[in-house]
Design an enzyme around this catalytic site. Structure first.
Site, PDB file in Angstrom:
ATOM      1  CB  CYS A  93      37.876 -35.297 -84.893  1.00 38.72           C
ATOM      2  SG  CYS A  93      39.076 -36.654 -84.877  1.00 38.72           S
TER       3      CYS A  93
ATOM      4  CB  THR B  98      47.633 -33.265-116.759  1.00 39.10           C
ATOM      5  OG1 THR B  98      46.286 -33.154-116.280  1.00 39.10           O
ATOM      6  CG2 THR B  98      48.025 -31.961-117.403  1.00 39.10           C
TER       7      THR B  98
ATOM      8  CB  CYS C 246      35.988 -38.800 -82.743  1.00 35.35           C
ATOM      9  SG  CYS C 246      35.971 -38.932 -84.526  1.00 35.35           S
TER      10      CYS C 246
ATOM     11  NE  ARG D   9      44.708 -44.414-107.824  1.00 38.63           N
ATOM     12  CZ  ARG D   9      44.693 -44.396-109.157  1.00 38.63           C
ATOM     13  NH1 ARG D   9      43.945 -45.229-109.826  1.00 38.63           N
ATOM     14  NH2 ARG D   9      45.422 -43.535-109.825  1.00 38.63           N
TER      15      ARG D   9
ATOM     16  CE1 TYR E 121      41.955 -42.164-103.670  1.00 38.50           C
ATOM     17  CE2 TYR E 121      39.710 -42.697-103.004  1.00 38.50           C
ATOM     18  CZ  TYR E 121      40.601 -41.870-103.670  1.00 38.50           C
ATOM     19  OH  TYR E 121      40.154 -40.770-104.352  1.00 38.50           O
TER      20      TYR E 121
ATOM     21  CG  HIS F  56      44.079 -33.126-107.214  1.00 34.67           C
ATOM     22  ND1 HIS F  56      43.958 -33.596-108.497  1.00 34.67           N
ATOM     23  CD2 HIS F  56      43.607 -31.857-107.259  1.00 34.67           C
ATOM     24  CE1 HIS F  56      43.451 -32.655-109.276  1.00 34.67           C
ATOM     25  NE2 HIS F  56      43.240 -31.582-108.550  1.00 34.67           N
TER      26      HIS F  56
HETATM   27  P1  OAD Z   1      44.426 -38.514-116.549  1.00 36.98           P
HETATM   28  O1  OAD Z   1      44.362 -39.989-116.343  1.00 36.98           O
HETATM   29  O2  OAD Z   1      43.165 -37.797-116.804  1.00 36.98           O
HETATM   30  O3  OAD Z   1      45.390 -38.168-117.767  1.00 36.98           O
HETATM   31  C1  OAD Z   1      46.662 -38.736-117.911  1.00 36.98           C
HETATM   32  C2  OAD Z   1      47.366 -38.058-119.048  1.00 36.98           C
HETATM   33  O4  OAD Z   1      48.702 -38.555-119.122  1.00 36.98           O
HETATM   34  C3  OAD Z   1      46.732 -38.274-120.417  1.00 36.98           C
HETATM   35  O5  OAD Z   1      46.656 -37.023-121.096  1.00 36.98           O
HETATM   36  C4  OAD Z   1      47.722 -39.208-121.128  1.00 36.98           C
HETATM   37  O6  OAD Z   1      47.777 -38.969-122.528  1.00 36.98           O
HETATM   38  C5  OAD Z   1      49.032 -38.799-120.475  1.00 36.98           C
HETATM   39  N1  OAD Z   1      50.088 -39.835-120.462  1.00 36.98           N
HETATM   40  C6  OAD Z   1      49.946 -41.175-120.295  1.00 36.98           C
HETATM   41  N2  OAD Z   1      51.149 -41.777-120.254  1.00 36.98           N
HETATM   42  C7  OAD Z   1      52.082 -40.796-120.386  1.00 36.98           C
HETATM   43  C8  OAD Z   1      53.521 -40.770-120.394  1.00 36.98           C
HETATM   44  N3  OAD Z   1      54.245 -41.881-120.256  1.00 36.98           N
HETATM   45  N4  OAD Z   1      54.133 -39.564-120.543  1.00 36.98           N
HETATM   46  C9  OAD Z   1      53.414 -38.422-120.676  1.00 36.98           C
HETATM   47  N5  OAD Z   1      52.068 -38.386-120.671  1.00 36.98           N
HETATM   48  C10 OAD Z   1      51.406 -39.548-120.525  1.00 36.98           C
HETATM   49  O7  OAD Z   1      45.193 -37.927-115.274  1.00 36.98           O
HETATM   50  P2  OAD Z   1      45.238 -36.439-114.734  1.00 36.98           P
HETATM   51  O8  OAD Z   1      45.212 -35.470-115.849  1.00 36.98           O
HETATM   52  O9  OAD Z   1      46.367 -36.375-113.787  1.00 36.98           O
HETATM   53  O10 OAD Z   1      41.761 -35.758-109.439  1.00 36.98           O
HETATM   54  O11 OAD Z   1      43.890 -36.344-113.945  1.00 36.98           O
HETATM   55  C11 OAD Z   1      43.624 -35.142-113.275  1.00 36.98           C
HETATM   56  C12 OAD Z   1      42.804 -35.419-112.063  1.00 36.98           C
HETATM   57  O12 OAD Z   1      41.632 -36.114-112.457  1.00 36.98           O
HETATM   58  C13 OAD Z   1      43.428 -36.361-111.056  1.00 36.98           C
HETATM   59  O13 OAD Z   1      44.334 -35.712-110.206  1.00 36.98           O
HETATM   60  C14 OAD Z   1      42.242 -36.827-110.293  1.00 36.98           C
HETATM   61  C15 OAD Z   1      41.282 -37.064-111.460  1.00 36.98           C
HETATM   62  O14 OAD Z   1      40.006 -36.862-111.295  1.00 36.98           O
HETATM   63  C16 OAD Z   1      41.072 -36.056-108.304  1.00 36.98           C
HETATM   64  O15 OAD Z   1      40.916 -37.183-107.906  1.00 36.98           O
HETATM   65  C17 OAD Z   1      40.554 -34.859-107.583  1.00 36.98           C
END
Ligand code: OAD
Length: 257
Positions: A137, A197, A159, A77, A74, A126
């Site tokens: 705590c 996503t 804590c 990031r 983390y 998230h």
């Molecule tokens: P992902 O890494 O799963 O997916 C990223 C998406 O962005 C993919 O569908 C790519 O095709 C698309 N992509 C990449 N570059 C792009 C661009 N320039 N323009 C548009 N689309 C693009 O990420 P998330 O779907 O956000 O949760 O992942 C969902 C959750 O999974 C996250 O929030 C995280 C993870 O597990 C937790 O940690 C709880």
């Protein structure tokens, strides 16, 4: 396959729908921040981190097993985020909110690039990588610059238990009331825009279909089809940083704002 003129026509049609919409819900994922240099969640298996499963790291079990490993992941990031800037996709969504009677912006991202682009009241489904709290705590913890570079998590000043990022891990509940808010907004909107996503993580991934079933037009922006593409009436293929500003410009030319 969509030809360029067909894609242009579809873009114009979506811009027209957006210009007319009274209530819009936007759901973003890691793809919107990709052009800011932040690796998407499922592309983040690079270099040293390629040997670890991100879903295992982003979990209470992962933190219990090896707090230092999860902390270092983390913090990498976090430091990346400090260097990053919002891109044209974030900026276009902030401008869209100004031009829409009611816009709800929900993100699965833990970065603050939407806010830094000017978006307000962002629903962070998230959680956020800009907040830290004690795992026992729950008191908020203000991160020092030494702690950003530390190989182990700091201890709570109250804590003494370990401090964790203020994010939602796999197996944890979304922040109180947030799911209900975005679910209701999805059921009540005219247009649901899902951006960048993969659509594999519930409950966020269910929202496009919730909106569609309630009568909204669903539009997806992604570089490649995803798990939510089947719920979309319009799939706009391309990078968020190119497609969203193009949509906004067409909206402005359509004279509705
Ligand atoms: P992902 O890494 O799963 O997916 C990223 C998406 O962005 C993919 O569908 C790519 O095709 C698309 N992509 C990449 N570059 C792009 C661009 N320039 N323009 C548009 N689309 C693009 O990420 P998330 O779907 O956000 O949760 O992942 C969902 C959750 O999974 C996250 O929030 C995280 C993870 O597990 C937790 O940690 C709880």
């Amino acid at each position: 396959m969509t030809t360029a003129p067909e894609a242009q026509e579809q873009l114009a049609e979506v811009a027209r729908l957006l210009a007319q919409a009274q209530r819009v819900v936007v759901l973003t994922g890691a793809g919107i921040s990709a052009e800011s240099g932040i690796a998407t969640f499922r592309d983040a298996r690079l270099g040293y981190w390629s040997q670890f499963d991100p879903e295992a790291l982003a979990s209470p079990e992962g933190f219990a097993r090896d707090p230092g490993l999860v902390w270092r992941w983390y913090m990498e990031r976090y430091r990346g985020l400090l260097q990053a800037q919002p891109n044209r996709g974030h900026q276009a969504l902030a401008a869209l909110a100004v031009n829409t009677p009611q816009l709800t912006l929900a993100t699965q991202n833990i970065d603050d690039l939407h806010e830094r682009a000017g978006s307000r009241a962002v629903l962070h489904l998230h959680g956020s990588l800009n907040s830290f709290r004690c795992q026992r705590c729950k008191r908020p913890h203000l991160l020092t610059s030494d702690e950003q570079h530390s190989v182990t998590p700091p201890s709570c000043l109250t804590c003494g238990a370990l401090v964790r990022p203020g994010v939602v891990w796999f197996g944890e509940m979304l922040p109180d009331g947030m799911l209900q808010t975005v679910w209701q907004a999805a059921r009540a909107c005219d247009l649901f825009l899902v951006v960048g996503t993969s659509g594999v993580v519930m409950p966020a991934a269910a929202l496009p279909e919730v909106a569609r079933n309630a009568g909204a037009t669903v539009v997806e922006v992604n570089v490649t089809p995803s798990e939510v593409t089947s719920a979309a009436h319009h799939f706009l293929k391309g990078k968020a940083g190119a497609v969203l500003p193009a949509l906004l410009e067409l909206m402005q030319h359509s004279g509705h704002n």
